[in-house]
Design an enzyme around this catalytic site. Structure first.
Site, PDB file in Angstrom:
ATOM      1  N   ASP A   1       0.820  -1.204   0.000  1.00 25.59           N
ATOM      2  CA  ASP A   1       0.000   0.000   0.000  1.00 25.59           C
ATOM      3  C   ASP A   1       0.853   1.252   0.000  1.00 25.59           C
ATOM      4  OD1 ASP A   1      -2.326  -1.303  -0.054  1.00 25.59           O
ATOM      5  OD2 ASP A   1      -2.905  -0.953   2.041  1.00 25.59           O
TER       6      ASP A   1
ATOM      7  N   LYS B   1      -3.749   3.147  -3.054  1.00 22.09           N
ATOM      8  CA  LYS B   1      -4.887   3.931  -3.527  1.00 22.09           C
ATOM      9  C   LYS B   1      -5.057   5.061  -2.556  1.00 22.09           C
ATOM     10  CE  LYS B   1      -7.207   0.512  -1.025  1.00 22.09           C
ATOM     11  NZ  LYS B   1      -7.778  -0.127  -0.189  1.00 22.09           N
TER      12      LYS B   1
ATOM     13  N   MET C   1      -6.732   9.288   9.834  1.00 23.81           N
ATOM     14  CA  MET C   1      -7.232   9.976   8.633  1.00 23.81           C
ATOM     15  C   MET C   1      -7.891  11.292   9.028  1.00 23.81           C
ATOM     16  SD  MET C   1      -8.741   6.542   6.864  1.00 23.81           S
ATOM     17  CE  MET C   1      -9.286   5.821   8.401  1.00 23.81           C
TER      18      MET C   1
HETATM   19  N1  SAH Z   1      -3.734   0.246   9.133  1.00 23.11           N
HETATM   20  C1  SAH Z   1      -3.104   1.506   9.443  1.00 23.11           C
HETATM   21  C2  SAH Z   1      -4.018   2.673   9.302  1.00 23.11           C
HETATM   22  C3  SAH Z   1      -4.464   2.930   7.903  1.00 23.11           C
HETATM   23  S1  SAH Z   1      -5.496   4.358   7.769  1.00 23.11           S
HETATM   24  C4  SAH Z   1      -2.541   1.437  10.879  1.00 23.11           C
HETATM   25  O1  SAH Z   1      -2.864   0.507  11.623  1.00 23.11           O
HETATM   26  O2  SAH Z   1      -1.774   2.319  11.247  1.00 23.11           O
HETATM   27  C5  SAH Z   1      -4.351   5.582   7.325  1.00 23.11           C
HETATM   28  C6  SAH Z   1      -4.150   6.585   8.423  1.00 23.11           C
HETATM   29  O3  SAH Z   1      -3.249   6.074   9.390  1.00 23.11           O
HETATM   30  C7  SAH Z   1      -3.506   7.883   7.985  1.00 23.11           C
HETATM   31  O4  SAH Z   1      -4.478   8.752   7.438  1.00 23.11           O
HETATM   32  C8  SAH Z   1      -2.968   8.405   9.273  1.00 23.11           C
HETATM   33  O5  SAH Z   1      -3.975   8.984  10.040  1.00 23.11           O
HETATM   34  C9  SAH Z   1      -2.532   7.138   9.967  1.00 23.11           C
HETATM   35  N2  SAH Z   1      -1.093   6.882   9.787  1.00 23.11           N
HETATM   36  C10 SAH Z   1      -0.512   5.850   9.168  1.00 23.11           C
HETATM   37  N3  SAH Z   1       0.839   5.907   9.267  1.00 23.11           N
HETATM   38  C11 SAH Z   1       1.110   7.012   9.970  1.00 23.11           C
HETATM   39  C12 SAH Z   1       2.313   7.617  10.438  1.00 23.11           C
HETATM   40  N4  SAH Z   1       3.521   7.098  10.168  1.00 23.11           N
HETATM   41  N5  SAH Z   1       2.211   8.748  11.174  1.00 23.11           N
HETATM   42  C13 SAH Z   1       1.002   9.283  11.471  1.00 23.11           C
HETATM   43  N6  SAH Z   1      -0.155   8.745  11.055  1.00 23.11           N
HETATM   44  C14 SAH Z   1      -0.110   7.624  10.328  1.00 23.11           C
END
Ligand code: SAH
Length: 470
Positions: free
Chosen positions: A251, A273, A385
């Site tokens: 992803d 995406k 998000m």
């Molecule tokens: N499955 C992922 C989340 C996916 S949704 C998890 O468990 O972390 C995507 C959201 O995750 C982004 O919009 C943001 O809010 C958050 N996110 C993912 N990686 C990040 C990072 N390194 N720092 C801050 N927010 C992050």
């Protein structure tokens, strides 16, 4: 190579360890673990040695004496572990006279054998030696192998051992080796290593039947959480499976650093995406994943953070289950936890918060959030998000009665280069984030714990101190 590497059976044999200190106790413990009877010979025992004797209940006994050659009368193996080179030399000489294998701790000249550094996944055991030249190097290698070898490797070996005769009866000799190769690099292995022996058994039975009828075997999918970005935050299992995947579907949020840790020959396919992707994009990913696995490939489906937190991992699991494709889910460190750690925010802390919610900031189309609950005191909420919806989130919380001065923090790019933390209050955080041009990926954390100023300051200075060390 001037030493013969062997595994020596010492079960119920007499062995002698001369010495009563911590080193002697460690050697005695190792021998006892292998089923040997051990006599510790020493005028006095250290606390470690005394504790070992009471713990081992008869398997290790103490002979309170200074060493004499006749103590070796029944011994099958001898270790000299005193801190006196003179005593160790006389032990080695007495053992030599009786043609007994002897090891003098830290003394190359006096020893006829060395004890290797060991990675114990019994019945699988890896022994590493440097022929006495660099024991610290051997120990470092041991640590690296410890990290690399799955914890349940021994269970996998036992699993295979119990099924060897079935394979022998079913397959011709020339078919057996390729069959076992497939077992150890395929879904059976992944299932047993993840602790699900029942599933492993079912797949094994199917594979064996398929091998007999020579049907092509199906591949498998590893649904892997890639963590927040820093590759050092991958789990060991994620790393092991990334090392054996044939193809990787990843992803947008999966970092280059993580991809670099995957098997070099693996084909990498970007299926990223934008957030809120349409159905067809998701369905195309499902089709690709299924068709690759049906060609017999090992597919790593790599998702940012944890695959089951806002990652649509559930939909992918459902598709795989429906299509009968074996899969394994490997959890990852979700961004919310990584962000809290980066900012030193204790998501729960007795006086500040007793529960935590991971919520989506993308609630526009489908607002199922209980805003009254989120607005209550002594609760932390982590919004994923959150960047584009920050004003709406704040408005909803204020409308539900949260005070404007409730602490809030935004963490951008947690654990990645350019990581930033912005702290403020619920009333101010959205405009501050805009002013600071915070961009995705970022999280919004709200609750009294988000301030935790004391913890934060202490944490920051620790981080700076560590940076100084690095
Ligand atoms: N499955 C992922 C989340 C996916 S949704 C998890 O468990 O972390 C995507 C959201 O995750 C982004 O919009 C943001 O809010 C958050 N996110 C993912 N990686 C990040 C990072 N390194 N720092 C801050 N927010 C992050």
């Amino acid at each position: 190579m001037d030493h013969l590497p062997i595994f020596l059976r010492v079960q119920d044999r007499e062995t002698v360890v001369v010495g009563g200190g911590a080193v002697a106790a460690r050697k005695a413990e190792l021998l006892a673990r292998c089923g040997a009877r051990v006599t510790l010979i020493a005028p006095e025992l250290s606390r470690a040695a005394a504790e070992l004797i009471s713990k081992e209940q008869g398997r290790v006994r103490h002979l309170q004496a200074a060493f004499e050659p006749q103590h070796l009368a029944d011994a099958a193996l001898v270790i000299a572990a005193t801190d006196s080179p003179h005593v160790n030399a006389s032990v080695a000489a007495a053992a030599g006279a009786r043609h007994l294998p002897v090891n003098a701790v830290d003394d190359l000249r006096l020893s006829s054998f060395f004890l290797p550094a060991v990675v114990d996944r019994s019945p699988v055991v890896v022994a590493i030696g440097s022929q006495g030249t660099a024991p610290v190097l051997a120990r470092r290698l041991r640590e690296q192998l410890e990290a690399l070898l799955p914890a349940r490797l021994g269970a996998l070996a036992r699993f295979a051992g119990l099924r060897r005769s079935a394979v022998q009866q079913t397959l011709r000799p020339s078919e057996r080796r390729p069959f076992w190769e497939r077992i150890f690099s395929g879904p059976v292995s992944a299932q047993v290593l993840s602790g699900d022996e029942a599933a492993g058994d079912a797949t094994f039975t199917r594979e064996l039947a398929a091998s007999r009828s020579r049907r092509p075997t199906v591949g498998e999918v590893y649904l892997i959480g890639a963590g927040p970005g820093d590759p050092d935050l991958l789990t060991l299992r994620a790393l092991q499976l990334l090392q054996q995947a044939d193809v990787i579907l990843y992803d947008r949020l999966v970092s280059q650093g993580v991809l670099d840790r995957a098997r070099r020959e693996a084909e990498r396919i970007f299926v990223g995406k934008n957030s809120g992707a349409c159905r067809t994009a998701q369905e195309r990913i499902h089709e690709l994943m299924v068709s690759l696995a049906e060609r017999g490939l090992r597919v790593a489906r790599l998702k940012g953070g944890d695959p089951l937190i806002f990652g649509r991992g559930g939909e992918e699991i459902r598709v795989l289950a429906r299509r009968g494709i074996p899969f394994t889910v490997v959890p990852g460190i979700t961004a919310g936890l990584a962000a809290a750690a980066a900012a030193g925010i204790p998501l729960t802390q007795r006086e500040l918060a007793q529960s935590v919610t991971f919520a989506t900031g993308h609630f526009a189309d489908d607002d199922g959030l209980d805003w009254d609950a989120l607005a209550r005191p002594r609760h932390t909420t982590v919004f994923y998000m959150a960047v584009s919806q920050m004003e709406q989130i704040v408005d909803r919380l204020l409308a539900a009665g949260a005070p404007r001065d409730r602490p809030a923090a935004v963490v951008e790019r947690a654990t990645l280069p350019g990581e930033r933390v912005v702290r403020s209050s619920l009333g101010e955080i959205a405009s501050l984030a805009r002013a600071e041009r915070i961009a995705a990926p970022a999280l919004l954390i709200i609750g009294d714990a988000a301030a935790a100023e004391g913890a934060h300051t202490a944490f920051q200075s620790l981080k700076e101190a560590l940076r100084g060390v690095a």
